[in-house]
Design an enzyme around this catalytic site. Structure first.
Site, mmCIF file in Angstrom:
data_model
loop_
_atom_site.group_PDB
_atom_site.id
_atom_site.type_symbol
_atom_site.label_atom_id
_atom_site.label_comp_id
_atom_site.label_asym_id
_atom_site.label_seq_id
_atom_site.Cartn_x
_atom_site.Cartn_y
_atom_site.Cartn_z
ATOM 1 N N THR A 262 0.816 -1.220 0.000
ATOM 2 C CA THR A 262 0.000 0.000 0.000
ATOM 3 C C THR A 262 0.846 1.266 0.000
ATOM 4 O O THR A 262 0.295 2.366 -0.043
ATOM 5 C CB THR A 262 -0.888 0.023 1.256
ATOM 6 O OG1 THR A 262 -0.021 -0.185 2.394
ATOM 7 C CG2 THR A 262 -1.950 -1.065 1.227
ATOM 8 N N GLY A 263 2.177 1.144 0.065
ATOM 9 C CA GLY A 263 3.025 2.322 0.199
ATOM 10 C C GLY A 263 3.348 2.970 -1.140
ATOM 11 O O GLY A 263 2.881 2.532 -2.207
ATOM 12 N N VAL B 184 6.248 3.068 -2.782
ATOM 13 C CA VAL B 184 6.980 2.151 -3.658
ATOM 14 C C VAL B 184 6.095 0.958 -4.015
ATOM 15 O O VAL B 184 6.040 0.520 -5.170
ATOM 16 C CB VAL B 184 8.294 1.678 -2.985
ATOM 17 C CG1 VAL B 184 9.005 0.658 -3.856
ATOM 18 C CG2 VAL B 184 9.210 2.864 -2.693
ATOM 19 N N ARG C 108 -3.436 -1.592 9.638
ATOM 20 C CA ARG C 108 -4.180 -0.367 9.312
ATOM 21 C C ARG C 108 -4.892 -0.473 7.967
ATOM 22 O O ARG C 108 -5.979 0.059 7.785
ATOM 23 C CB ARG C 108 -3.224 0.846 9.238
ATOM 24 C CG ARG C 108 -2.594 1.262 10.523
ATOM 25 C CD ARG C 108 -1.685 2.474 10.302
ATOM 26 N NE ARG C 108 -0.477 2.148 9.539
ATOM 27 C CZ ARG C 108 0.655 1.701 10.073
ATOM 28 N NH1 ARG C 108 0.740 1.554 11.382
ATOM 29 N NH2 ARG C 108 1.702 1.423 9.323
ATOM 30 N N CYS D 62 17.654 5.462 -2.976
ATOM 31 C CA CYS D 62 17.284 6.036 -4.269
ATOM 32 C C CYS D 62 18.334 6.996 -4.839
ATOM 33 O O CYS D 62 18.399 7.181 -6.059
ATOM 34 C CB CYS D 62 15.918 6.710 -4.173
ATOM 35 S SG CYS D 62 15.667 7.614 -2.640
ATOM 36 N N GLN E 17 16.559 15.957 -3.761
ATOM 37 C CA GLN E 17 15.666 14.816 -3.577
ATOM 38 C C GLN E 17 14.195 15.213 -3.555
ATOM 39 O O GLN E 17 13.809 16.182 -2.899
ATOM 40 C CB GLN E 17 15.997 14.111 -2.250
ATOM 41 C CG GLN E 17 17.337 13.454 -2.271
ATOM 42 C CD GLN E 17 17.780 12.959 -0.912
ATOM 43 O OE1 GLN E 17 18.970 12.941 -0.656
ATOM 44 N NE2 GLN E 17 16.867 12.555 -0.051
ATOM 45 N N SER F 227 8.679 12.422 -2.390
ATOM 46 C CA SER F 227 8.191 11.044 -2.273
ATOM 47 C C SER F 227 9.283 10.078 -1.835
ATOM 48 O O SER F 227 9.000 8.913 -1.564
ATOM 49 C CB SER F 227 7.559 10.570 -3.587
ATOM 50 O OG SER F 227 8.510 10.629 -4.631
ATOM 51 N N HIS G 224 14.351 12.289 -8.476
ATOM 52 C CA HIS G 224 15.565 12.818 -7.854
ATOM 53 C C HIS G 224 16.489 13.388 -8.932
ATOM 54 O O HIS G 224 16.555 12.869 -10.053
ATOM 55 C CB HIS G 224 16.347 11.688 -7.168
ATOM 56 C CG HIS G 224 15.794 11.301 -5.838
ATOM 57 N ND1 HIS G 224 14.644 11.834 -5.308
ATOM 58 C CD2 HIS G 224 16.256 10.421 -4.910
ATOM 59 C CE1 HIS G 224 14.426 11.305 -4.116
ATOM 60 N NE2 HIS G 224 15.384 10.432 -3.854
ATOM 61 N N ASN H 191 12.598 8.352 -8.357
ATOM 62 C CA ASN H 191 13.059 7.677 -7.128
ATOM 63 C C ASN H 191 12.181 6.497 -6.745
ATOM 64 O O ASN H 191 12.676 5.508 -6.197
ATOM 65 C CB ASN H 191 13.110 8.671 -5.965
ATOM 66 C CG ASN H 191 11.835 9.469 -5.806
ATOM 67 O OD1 ASN H 191 11.517 10.285 -6.671
ATOM 68 N ND2 ASN H 191 11.096 9.243 -4.744
#
Ligand SMILES: NC(=O)c1ccc[n+]([C@@H]2O[C@H](COP(=O)([O-])OP(=O)(O)OC[C@H]3O[C@@H](n4cnc5c(N)ncnc54)[C@H](OP(=O)(O)O)[C@@H]3O)[C@@H](O)[C@H]2O)c1
Length: 361
Positions: free
Chosen positions: A17-18, A20, A45, A138, A165, A168, A263, A336
């Site tokens: 769910t993140g 990445v 969660r 990254c 950077q 995200s 980036h 990134n």
């Protein structure tokens, strides 16, 4: 899973769910499908949420021992989670005989865990003493393919890097913080008086050490000895490890800029041999995973917004150093989330699946 198992190795995506994880799910739908079952795992969660992968609605499982039931030799788990979660749960997966690709910092300095970028040292996945392979951070990921190609040609002797950077890099929390801050300062004259951006943004700067909207923040990571940030030291250590140059002098400054994704890096590299910028461009142009965009007369050079959503590292502004015949300077941009994490992790999982295949279809 064992009873109705699909042909092909199983893949567990932990952290699905993140920031990445979301890109990995898109990639699994785009790339050649080598996987049998794909299971999605995150924290309690978000357990129960339905996400689309390979055109199928798939339920997110909570990270528990049961979530790995049925995984064994030949299977792979991608960990796209905070380092403490990877450190706690990757051994649970390897105890079942499956292998782990970890994209966090948990194992990057473990001598028994290879740190791998397929274009540079992909052969290292053949030996996984702990059953774990790590991907780099990254910033290192953005420059390592170009540095690796130049190192093979000239012999890298010294490196100085500054990063610009994207928000995200700090995950979903980073993107959300930048969007919130931009909405607070948009359409104002803020940025002209001392402290006015800070007052408008308030104390909640999200994962950043100061307001990021209309600003830059020269900090990323934890404070380490000598005033260095942990991220800066990590870039140095990982570059040395991947290029197998354990004594390489490396100077790094990490800076957060108000870009959502993509980036940028300025790189100054000094080599053992004299460098010809024209030949260096040819080397970069031929390097796997690198695209050269270098025609300043035509206004052509990479920017992070061009790199966002793409797979390669984009390189431009290639110049011979003014005061050093062995020096080269260039600019790199890379997504990134994609190039710097999801693509590397997905490719490592595919390499492992091919290397350790145990399946008869
Ligand atoms: N972002 C980048 O550009 C980038 C680049 C290279 C490497 N990395 C590394 O990749 C990893 C993932 O980064 P990200 O940017 O995707 O972070 P993120 O957006 O914060 O996502 C974190 C993921 O981990 C899950 N998670 C967090 N705590 C958990 C727990 N206790 N148990 C189970 N799952 C948990 C989250 O699940 P919930 O949704 O349920 O909270 C979410 O799926 C980090 O180690 C990061 O350092 C990131």
């Amino acid at each position: 899973m064992t009873a109705t198992r699909s042909p092909g190795p199983a893949l567990a995506v932990v952290g699905a769910t993140g920031a990445v994880g979301s890109v990995v799910l898109r990639m699994l739908s785009e790339r050649a499908d080598v996987w049998g079952d794909v299971r999605l795992i995150a924290s309690a969660r978000t357990a129960g949420r339905m996400l689309t992968v390979r055109a199928r609605e798939t339920e997110v499982l909570a990270l528990t021992e049961d979530a790995f039931d049925g995984l064994g030799a030949g299977d792979v788990a991608l960990f796209l989670t905070p380092a403490e979660v990877s450190a706690r749960w990757a051994p649970v997966v390897t105890a079942r005989g499956a292998r782990v690709v970890d994209q966090s910092s948990a194992f990057r300095e473990d001598p028994e865990v290879p740190l791998v970028v397929p274009e540079v040292n992909g052969d290292a996945v053949r030996s996984l003493p702990r059953g774990i392979v790590a991907g780099p951070d990254c910033v290192t990921a953005a420059m390592i393919a170009s540095l690796g190609a130049l190192h093979a040609e000239y012999g890298l002797a010294d490196l100085a890097v500054s990063s610009y950077q994207a928000a995200s890099a700090a995950g979903r929390a980073g993107s959300e913080a930048l969007r919130r801050q931009v909405s607070l300062v948009a359409g104002t004259s803020l940025g002209e008086q001392p402290g006015d951006v800070r007052r408008a943004v308030g104390d909640d700067t999200g994962p950043f050490a100061g307001p990021l909207a209309l600003n830059v923040v020269p900090w990323s990571g934890e404070l380490c000895e000598g005033g260095w940030s942990s991220h800066e030291l990590a870039v140095r250590a990982q570059t040395r490890r991947i290029l197998r140059l354990e004594e390489l002098p490396v100077a790094v400054t990490c800076v957060q800029v108000p870009v959502l994704t993509g980036h940028s890096l300025t790189v100054r590299a000094r080599f053992d041999a004299e460098v010809d910028a024209g030949r260096a461009r040819e080397v970069l142009d031929a390097a796997p995973g690198v695209v050269l965009v270098d025609d300043p007369a035509a206004g052509e050079f990479p920017t992070p917004s061009d790199a966002a959503g793409t797979d390669p590292a984009w390189v431009g502004r290639v110049r011979a150093s003014l005061d050093d015949p062995c020096g080269l300077e260039f600019f790199v941009c890379a997504d990134n989330l994609r190039q710097g994490a999801a693509l590397n992790a997905t490719r490592l999982a595919e390499l492992i699946a091919a290397e350790f295949a145990t399946f008869t279809l």
